[in-house]
Design an enzyme around this catalytic site. Structure first.
Site, PDB file in Angstrom:
ATOM      1  N   THR A  51       0.877  -1.176   0.093  1.00 29.11           N
ATOM      2  CA  THR A  51      -0.095  -0.116  -0.089  1.00 29.11           C
ATOM      3  C   THR A  51       0.951   1.000   0.125  1.00 29.11           C
ATOM      4  O   THR A  51       1.738   1.189   0.755  1.00 29.11           O
ATOM      5  CB  THR A  51      -1.049   0.045   1.204  1.00 29.11           C
ATOM      6  N   PHE A  92       0.958   5.127   0.655  1.00 27.16           N
ATOM      7  CA  PHE A  92       0.442   6.451   1.658  1.00 27.16           C
ATOM      8  C   PHE A  92       1.207   7.626   1.046  1.00 27.16           C
ATOM      9  O   PHE A  92       2.163   7.511   0.651  1.00 27.16           O
ATOM     10  CB  PHE A  92       0.876   6.104   3.119  1.00 27.16           C
TER      11      PHE A  92
END
Ligand code: PEP
Ligand code: MN
Length: 624
Positions: free
Chosen positions: A529, A531
């Site tokens: 992921t 960010f």
């Protein structure tokens, strides 16, 4: 020995125990572990454990069986983080120490320091007192070398590491350097260890040429027993019968050390292998094996180096190695931060200007993946502020309650987090940085839970999708949706029942005293992921490699193509293009672009200008 105290122990009873131990010349530490208070002691003050077990306020006594006490993880369950200026060794960011074997001259030292800093080293090394095998070899510049190291720190802001070979050098070393190194040949120089223990400066303790791990830890114990807990262990290869390398790098020492002690461990592949081309493979392996950092010899002219030229990397090789480490680190849950020192400086600056600790808002509870992104990006310099929605993160940055926001923007399996794309447009913030985490889901339950006992699993809806293959084995489990993974663990902690389990990261299990029952249950392990870090202000934290923009074009043939052509004509590489509907204008879209390069730089000014001419709306979200 560990004395586990009863919950209802009085202060008087506790003082009594401490007095007995201190009078018996024991060093004591108070530890809290999983909600229990424990007194750790280096000895038993001449008493039998049963003696302490009978004292009022004592629940039980656990012997520490290892010869080393203060360095043992039993007496100090949490990882020690050694602070050197803005650099923290033993935290979530890899620390790379680089520099020549020996300080040879001011010019040579400055040139190498500039190069290693440019490529991401956060500490600088160089020997001024060289312990050489031959008395006829270059022995180092002595104090002159220390002065040059101090100049490097002044000029470049890199903290410096050097070796001390005798207690007689202590005053000099204290005056000029930030970390003192005890070389392999001096690992059992007990007078030196005791002296360093009293100095209190961070210490880099190399493993002796033929020392066992226990002997090495006993040397660390000497330093801790004098009151200095800032010890970094450094494995640099041991003597074996193998002649193809200078020494044999004992990588298995890393997990052994991690298990036995709370002290950070770094790897020196330069002295371990003695050959330039062997250094990078071993350095990569060390990071994969869980090392907290590396110490690498780098020289700008290794053929003419006065010591250890054959094992010194050329600056370009060091740069390549750092790029590899940057990629490998997230796989093992860490980061190599190319903006480490610049970011720390920028955050200090803000702190001075506003007189307060900076706060970063993130989604979920402590222990969630967003929390991890937050601590990995900022280290412990910025305090994390939990929020319950993405909107609330943006609001808190808007109101000044938080200085930064940390929001997930895309997942390698699930795609973009659309809500955050829309919020980026709605609010007028800058993206000041990005960080990628590997997302590893574990089945977490109460300690000792058997898989057959589980009836309910708590997690975020997306996590259930990412763990489908594993969950298919247990079709009878009820799925309970929560807003973030750490909240799921909190919920099962509160339920107190073995029937409740959660899918989350290991950090959340640690926070709530839960246990990982099965590790890595996500279907695809290539689960990352990304960010972004948002702020109302830009943060001048070094070179910017990437920019994000959003724009809309007219609704006519070729409109999008014409904007894309601008990037192509100017040789700008696009790394992402995403379209999102414009609210209130059905079937019209905003285009989100991530591109390589700093759109605010002079070099790319023409790109921005041309884009403005071909778009109806254009907003630079940030360069980072
Ligand atoms: C050094 O770091 O330059 C050095 C001499 O290392 P070691 O003590 O590991 O040989
Ligand atoms: Mn050397």
């Amino acid at each position: 020995m560990l004395i586990v105290l009863a919950q209802d122990i009085t202060q008087e009873q506790k003082n009594n125990i401490l007095n007995i131990l201190r009078q018996g010349r024991c060093i004591v530490r108070e530890i809290t572990d999983a909600g229990q208070t424990i007194i750790g002691s280096t000895g038993t003050a001449g008493q039998k454990p049963e003696f302490f077990e009978k004292l009022p306020g004592v629940e039980r006594v656990v012997p520490v069986k290892t010869a080393f006490k203060l360095v043992s993880r039993q007496l100090h369950p949490e990882d020690t983080r050694v602070q050197i200026g803005d650099v923290e060794v033993g935290g979530e960011r890899i620390v790379v120490i680089a520099g020549p074997c020996a300080i040879e001259s001011r010019e040579q030292t400055m040139a190498i320091a500039r190069e290693v800093k440019r490529y991401g080293a956060v500490l600088f090394r160089g020997g001024a007192f060289k312990p050489r095998t031959s008395p006829y070899s270059f022995q180092g510049l002595g104090e002159e070398g220390l002065k040059i190291l101090a100049e490097v720190r002044e000029a470049l802001g890199l903290r410096v590491v050097t070796e001390i070979t005798t207690p007689a050098q202590a005053d000099l070393v204290m005056k000029y350097v930030d970390v003192v190194q005890i070389g392999a040949r001096n690992m059992q120089n007990f007078d030196l260890l005791k002296c360093i223990g009293r100095l209190g400066k961070p210490v880099l303790l190399k493993r002796g040429l033929s020392a066992t791990i226990e002997e090495w830890l006993m040397s660390a114990e000497y330093i801790l027993s004098e009151g200095n807990e800032n010890v970094i262990l450094c494995e640099r290869g041991i003597r074996t019968f193998e002649p193809y390398t200078r020494n044999t790098l004992d990588l298995s020492a890393i997990p052994v050390i991690k298990n036995l002690t709370h002290l950070p461990v770094i790897i020196d592949p330069s002295h371990a292998t003695g050959m330039r081309e062997k250094v990078s493979p071993m350095a990569r392996a060390a990071i994969a094996a869980g090392a907290d950092g590396l110490m690498i010899e780098v020289h700008n002219d290794p053929d003419r180096a006065m010591s250890d030229g054959a094992q010194s990397l050329y600056p370009e090789q060091f740069s390549q190695l750092m790029r590899d480490i940057y990629v490998i680190s997230p796989v093992v849950g860490k980061q190599l931060d190319f903006g480490y020192l610049d970011k720390a400086k920028a955050v200090h600056h803000l702190k001075k200007a506003r007189g307060d600790v900076q706060k970063a808002a993130f989604l979920g509870e402590i222990g969630s993946n967003s929390h991890k992104a937050c601590t990995q990006y900022f280290g412990s310099q910025v305090s994390p502020l939990p929020m319950i929605s993405f909107k609330e993160i943006f609001e808190s940055v808007n109101s000044g309650k938080a200085d930064f926001g940390v929001v997930p923007i895309e997942n390698s399996l699930a795609g973009s987090v659309h809500e955050n794309y829309d919020l980026l447009l709605e609010y007028d913030f800058r993206i000041i940085g990005e960080i990628t985490l590997r997302i590893k889901h574990n089945l977490i339950g109460h300690p000792g839970t058997k898989i057959e006992e589980i009836k309910r699993v708590h997690s975020h809806p997306q996590v259930f999708r990412q763990c489908q293959q594993f969950l298919a084995r247990y079709p009878h489990w009820e799925h309970v949706f929560v807003t973030d993974t750490a909240r799921g663990v909190k919920q099962i902690h509160e339920s107190g029942s073995n029937a409740d389990a959660a899918l989350a990261g290991k950090d959340a299990a640690d926070v709530y005293g839960m246990e990982v029952l099965e590790e890595g249950v996500e279907t695809n392990p290539r689960n990352f992921t990304r960010f972004v870090i948002i702020s109302a202000n830009s943060l001048s934290n070094g070179q910017k490699k990437k920019s994000s923009l959003v724009y809309s074009t007219g609704n006519q043939p070729g409109a999008l193509f014409e904007t894309l052509k601008i990037f192509a004509d100017n040789g700008v590489n696009l790394v992402k293009l995403e379209s999102r509907p414009i609210h209130g204008k059905p079937w019209e879209y905003m285009f989100y672009i991530d591109m390589e390069g700093d759109i605010d730089s002079e070099a790319l000014a023409p790109v921005l200008k041309q884009l403005k001419g071909k778009t109806d709306f254009l907003k630079v979200l940030g360069s980072y």
